[in-house]
Design a protein around this motif. Structure first.
Motif, PDB file in Angstrom:
ATOM      1  N   LEU A 224       9.959  40.173 -75.660  1.00  0.00           N
ATOM      2  CA  LEU A 224       8.894  40.441 -76.637  1.00  0.00           C
ATOM      3  C   LEU A 224       8.086  39.174 -76.908  1.00  0.00           C
ATOM      4  CD1 LEU A 224      11.054  42.674 -78.982  1.00  0.00           C
ATOM      5  CD2 LEU A 224       8.894  43.432 -77.957  1.00  0.00           C
ATOM      6  N   ARG A 225       8.785  38.053 -77.119  1.00  0.00           N
ATOM      7  CA  ARG A 225       8.055  36.822 -77.448  1.00  0.00           C
ATOM      8  C   ARG A 225       7.273  36.326 -76.246  1.00  0.00           C
ATOM      9  NH1 ARG A 225       8.901  32.021 -74.447  1.00  0.00           N
ATOM     10  NH2 ARG A 225      10.819  32.427 -73.351  1.00  0.00           N
ATOM     11  N   LEU A 226       7.822  36.562 -75.052  1.00  0.00           N
ATOM     12  CA  LEU A 226       7.121  36.101 -73.848  1.00  0.00           C
ATOM     13  C   LEU A 226       5.832  36.903 -73.650  1.00  0.00           C
ATOM     14  CD1 LEU A 226       7.047  34.233 -71.443  1.00  0.00           C
ATOM     15  CD2 LEU A 226       8.770  35.648 -70.318  1.00  0.00           C
ATOM     16  N   GLU A 227       5.895  38.224 -73.820  1.00  0.00           N
ATOM     17  CA  GLU A 227       4.661  39.021 -73.739  1.00  0.00           C
ATOM     18  C   GLU A 227       3.635  38.561 -74.768  1.00  0.00           C
ATOM     19  OE1 GLU A 227       5.815  43.460 -72.032  1.00  0.00           O
ATOM     20  OE2 GLU A 227       5.591  43.192 -74.184  1.00  0.00           O
ATOM     21  N   ALA A 228       4.133  38.092 -75.908  1.00  0.00           N
ATOM     22  CA  ALA A 228       3.243  37.631 -76.983  1.00  0.00           C
ATOM     23  C   ALA A 228       2.754  36.204 -76.740  1.00  0.00           C
ATOM     24  CB  ALA A 228       3.957  37.718 -78.334  1.00  0.00           C
ATOM     25  N   GLY A 229       3.226  35.579 -75.646  1.00  0.00           N
ATOM     26  CA  GLY A 229       2.772  34.232 -75.299  1.00  0.00           C
ATOM     27  C   GLY A 229       3.351  33.147 -76.184  1.00  0.00           C
ATOM     28  N   LEU A 230       4.445  33.457 -76.876  1.00  0.00           N
ATOM     29  CA  LEU A 230       5.028  32.509 -77.830  1.00  0.00           C
ATOM     30  C   LEU A 230       6.058  31.612 -77.132  1.00  0.00           C
ATOM     31  CD1 LEU A 230       5.439  35.047 -80.766  1.00  0.00           C
ATOM     32  CD2 LEU A 230       3.711  33.249 -80.566  1.00  0.00           C
ATOM     33  N   CYS A 231       6.089  30.353 -77.556  1.00  0.00           N
ATOM     34  CA  CYS A 231       6.961  29.356 -76.917  1.00  0.00           C
ATOM     35  C   CYS A 231       8.406  29.511 -77.364  1.00  0.00           C
ATOM     36  CB  CYS A 231       6.510  27.951 -77.309  1.00  0.00           C
ATOM     37  SG  CYS A 231       4.942  27.493 -76.592  1.00  0.00           S
ATOM     38  N   LEU A 232       9.317  29.223 -76.440  1.00  0.00           N
ATOM     39  CA  LEU A 232      10.735  29.123 -76.766  1.00  0.00           C
ATOM     40  C   LEU A 232      11.135  27.663 -76.655  1.00  0.00           C
ATOM     41  CD1 LEU A 232      13.526  30.333 -77.352  1.00  0.00           C
ATOM     42  CD2 LEU A 232      13.784  30.738 -74.893  1.00  0.00           C
ATOM     43  N   TYR A 233      11.619  27.087 -77.768  1.00  0.00           N
ATOM     44  CA  TYR A 233      11.971  25.680 -77.747  1.00  0.00           C
ATOM     45  C   TYR A 233      13.117  25.431 -76.754  1.00  0.00           C
ATOM     46  CZ  TYR A 233      12.584  20.870 -78.647  1.00  0.00           C
ATOM     47  OH  TYR A 233      12.639  19.519 -78.429  1.00  0.00           O
ATOM     48  N   GLY A 234      13.018  24.302 -76.047  1.00  0.00           N
ATOM     49  CA  GLY A 234      14.029  23.976 -75.045  1.00  0.00           C
ATOM     50  C   GLY A 234      13.664  24.513 -73.676  1.00  0.00           C
ATOM     51  N   HIS A 235      12.644  25.331 -73.616  1.00  0.00           N
ATOM     52  CA  HIS A 235      12.180  25.914 -72.357  1.00  0.00           C
ATOM     53  C   HIS A 235      10.689  25.605 -72.172  1.00  0.00           C
ATOM     54  CE1 HIS A 235      15.949  28.233 -71.785  1.00  0.00           C
ATOM     55  NE2 HIS A 235      15.993  28.057 -73.089  1.00  0.00           N
ATOM     56  N   ASP A 236       9.852  26.198 -73.022  1.00  0.00           N
ATOM     57  CA  ASP A 236       8.404  26.025 -72.891  1.00  0.00           C
ATOM     58  C   ASP A 236       7.912  24.775 -73.596  1.00  0.00           C
ATOM     59  OD1 ASP A 236       8.300  28.620 -71.648  1.00  0.00           O
ATOM     60  OD2 ASP A 236       8.722  29.390 -73.650  1.00  0.00           O
ATOM     61  N   ILE A 237       8.669  24.320 -74.562  1.00  0.00           N
ATOM     62  CA  ILE A 237       8.332  23.084 -75.265  1.00  0.00           C
ATOM     63  C   ILE A 237       9.622  22.292 -75.464  1.00  0.00           C
ATOM     64  CG2 ILE A 237       6.219  23.825 -76.459  1.00  0.00           C
ATOM     65  CD1 ILE A 237       7.894  24.632 -78.854  1.00  0.00           C
ATOM     66  N   ASP A 238       9.477  20.967 -75.375  1.00  0.00           N
ATOM     67  CA  ASP A 238      10.633  20.088 -75.598  1.00  0.00           C
ATOM     68  C   ASP A 238      10.107  18.674 -75.811  1.00  0.00           C
ATOM     69  OD1 ASP A 238      10.059  19.044 -73.060  1.00  0.00           O
ATOM     70  OD2 ASP A 238      11.490  20.374 -72.079  1.00  0.00           O
ATOM     71  N   THR A 239      11.009  17.692 -75.778  1.00  0.00           N
ATOM     72  CA  THR A 239      10.574  16.326 -76.068  1.00  0.00           C
ATOM     73  C   THR A 239       9.648  15.776 -74.985  1.00  0.00           C
ATOM     74  OG1 THR A 239      12.617  15.538 -75.057  1.00  0.00           O
ATOM     75  CG2 THR A 239      12.598  15.722 -77.463  1.00  0.00           C
ATOM     76  N   ALA A 240       9.596  16.434 -73.825  1.00  0.00           N
ATOM     77  CA  ALA A 240       8.730  15.954 -72.745  1.00  0.00           C
ATOM     78  C   ALA A 240       7.342  16.591 -72.794  1.00  0.00           C
ATOM     79  CB  ALA A 240       9.385  16.219 -71.386  1.00  0.00           C
ATOM     80  N   THR A 241       7.123  17.541 -73.702  1.00  0.00           N
ATOM     81  CA  THR A 241       5.813  18.199 -73.780  1.00  0.00           C
ATOM     82  C   THR A 241       5.172  17.874 -75.122  1.00  0.00           C
ATOM     83  OG1 THR A 241       6.789  20.209 -74.727  1.00  0.00           O
ATOM     84  CG2 THR A 241       6.533  20.145 -72.345  1.00  0.00           C
ATOM     85  N   SER A 242       3.891  17.593 -75.106  1.00  0.00           N
ATOM     86  CA  SER A 242       3.181  17.347 -76.360  1.00  0.00           C
ATOM     87  C   SER A 242       2.613  18.681 -76.865  1.00  0.00           C
ATOM     88  CB  SER A 242       2.044  16.359 -76.148  1.00  0.00           C
ATOM     89  OG  SER A 242       0.930  17.021 -75.555  1.00  0.00           O
TER      90      SER A 242
END
Lengths: 367, 119
Positions: A224-242
């Protein structure tokens, strides 16, 4: 496995036939007998009930909380009105993301919800910079999501139907104080409800008693969150992504940007303000693989069908039950235009995918 | 019908064998969203990864149960991969193969042995 924590709804999950899996240190329901696909579709058609009690609930007391928290996030919190909630992210000195969070202004304090896996680190981080940080450990957190959510919750808790997207309020149900926000992680209209742990099962049962409501596990929560384009921490965003690379610049208000009244003043501001001005090198984008084969996390993306080095990597990917097609998020060179065909390497074969705008399915928030 | 330790079922049809996955396997996989099949005419060896099944959860493989040649594939699975969940032992057969040695089929588990195997 005995060291896994349980939420107040653990016994109810088991009773409902959930398949339990370890997640962020908790024993959580990944799916119920309905199965991931039907749970997903049910949430989009009617209403789904999610146990998100593993997430961290935190109170930052006092009139100075917003100013203090602004020192940790690139978001305007002094500009957040009472009774409203806003998305934010903790950044580090390198401009990477430590966690993403929701912040609500509840008058004499801020109410913050953080990811389960980052909870301890977030608390330590906040305590190092903010006075009186209080972790709430005696409340469960539920989410009711989907087009029927408003009607179902209004029947139990009169008044919630008048809330708009990202409103927050305190309500009472059978003597239990509920902290409710009109928000969620599915792209659907719906609510997130903090309930005293001793009343959580009763309240969940009252919601499930409505024939529109089915319990939904982590599996469908992810699709559901992926269809909504929402980020999952530790996957789509982390300390290496601004936040700018993550395409979350919308969450950074003008007042915190270059030339704004409260410009910078958060960890990693140098990099983040520069990326806002000049654009980032890479950007989180949506991919629609052709055919039906999903491109999952870790799949390397190439510019051409043969040869060359990877230009990016899938950070989340799967099959979207509502769009009836595979979908993925990937970090690609920022100048990659929508509509470009790129290639994901699956089992040694390069398969085409289109770069598309997100969300994959439009959100249905009540703004 | 015979069963492999990789949760495939094998059914003899004349001098061919039909291959699919068991109900247990389909339950473990969850909702199937994509099936990639071998090509008709492929010569396969026992243990080759010849099919890919993608469910909402993960990707998994089907291994060739024995040496032989693929002589038919179930095209319906391309359009309707959900058949694998609805009717794993029937409409959701994956492929038919001609075995190099038809008698090799006898080495696999029968239904009772498979039920013991999955506990």
């Amino acid at each position: 496995m005995s060291d896994l924590k349980r939420t107040p709804l653990y016994d109810l999950h088991v009773e409902l036939g959930a398949k339990m899996v370890p997640f962020a240190g908790y024993d959580m329901p990944v799916q119920y007998p309905l199965g991931v696909m039907k749970e997903h579709l049910h949430t989009r058609a009617r209403a789904g009930l999610f146990d998100v009690s593993h997430m961290g609930q935190v109170i930052l007391p006092g009139a100075d909380a917003a100013r203090a928290l602004e020192a940790l996030v690139p978001v305007s919190l002094l500009g957040l009105k009472e009774g409203r909630q806003r998305y934010a992210m903790f950044t580090n000195d390198a401009g990477g993301i430590l966690d993403d969070l929701m912040v609500a202004n509840r008058g004499d304090h801020l109410f913050v919800v953080v990811n389960a896996a980052c909870k301890e680190a977030d608390l330590a981080h906040m305590r190092a910079h903010i006075d009186g940080v209080e972790e709430i450990t005696d409340r469960a957190l539920l989410a009711l999501q989907g087009p029927a959510a408003e009607g179902v919750l209004e029947a139990l808790v009169p008044g919630v139907g008048a809330m708009r997207f990202m409103d927050v309020g305190v309500f009472v149900w059978n003597g239990a104080e509920l902290w409710i926000s009109r928000s969620g992680y599915t792209g659907e209209d719906g609510y997130e409800i903090s309930v005293p742990e001793g009343r959580a099962v009763d309240f969940a049962r009252a919601l499930l008693a409505d024939e529109a409501v089915e319990p939904i596990g982590l599996g469908a929560r992810d699709s559901l969150r992926l269809e909504a384009g929402l980020c999952l921490y530790g996957h789509d965003i982390d300390t290496a992504t601004s936040p700018v690379e993550a395409n979350l610049a919308w969450a950074i208000q003008k007042v915190r940007r270059a030339g704004g009244e409260r410009e910078g003043g958060f960890p990693g501001a140098d990099r983040i303000l520069k990326e806002l001005e000049d654009g980032p090198v890479r950007l989180r984008m949506g991919l629609r693989p052709e055919g039906r084969a999903p491109m999952r996390e870790g799949v390397e993306i190439f510019a051409s069908a043969e040869g060359g080095e990877p230009i990016g990597r899938v950070t989340s990917g799967g099959f979207g039950p509502s769009i009836e097609a595979p979908m993925a998020m990937a970090y690609l060179p920022a100048d990659t235009e929508e509509g470009t065909t790129v290639y994901g390497e699956l089992r040694g074969k390069r398969l085409p995918a289109q770069v598309v705008p997100m969300p994959f399915r439009p959100a249905t928030y009540k703004r | 019908m015979k069963f492999t330790e990789d949760h495939e079922w094998l059914k003899a049809e004349g001098d061919l064998v039909i291959v699919g996955i068991t109900e247990h396997a389909s339950e473990q996989l969850g909702d199937v969203v994509f099936v990639e099949l071998p090509d008709v005419g492929d010569e396969v060896s026992k243990g080759d990864e010849i099919c890919v099944i993608e469910s909402v959860k993960a990707a998994s493989d089907i291994l060739a149960p024995l040496d032989g040649e693929i002589v038919a594939i179930n095209e319906d699975l391309a359009d309707n991969p959900g058949l694998v969940n609805e009717d794993p032992l029937g409409k959701a057969w994956f492929f038919k193969m001609k075995l190099a040695d038809q008698s090799a089929l006898e080495g696999f588990m029968d239904e009772a042995a498979y039920k013991d195997f999955i506990g």
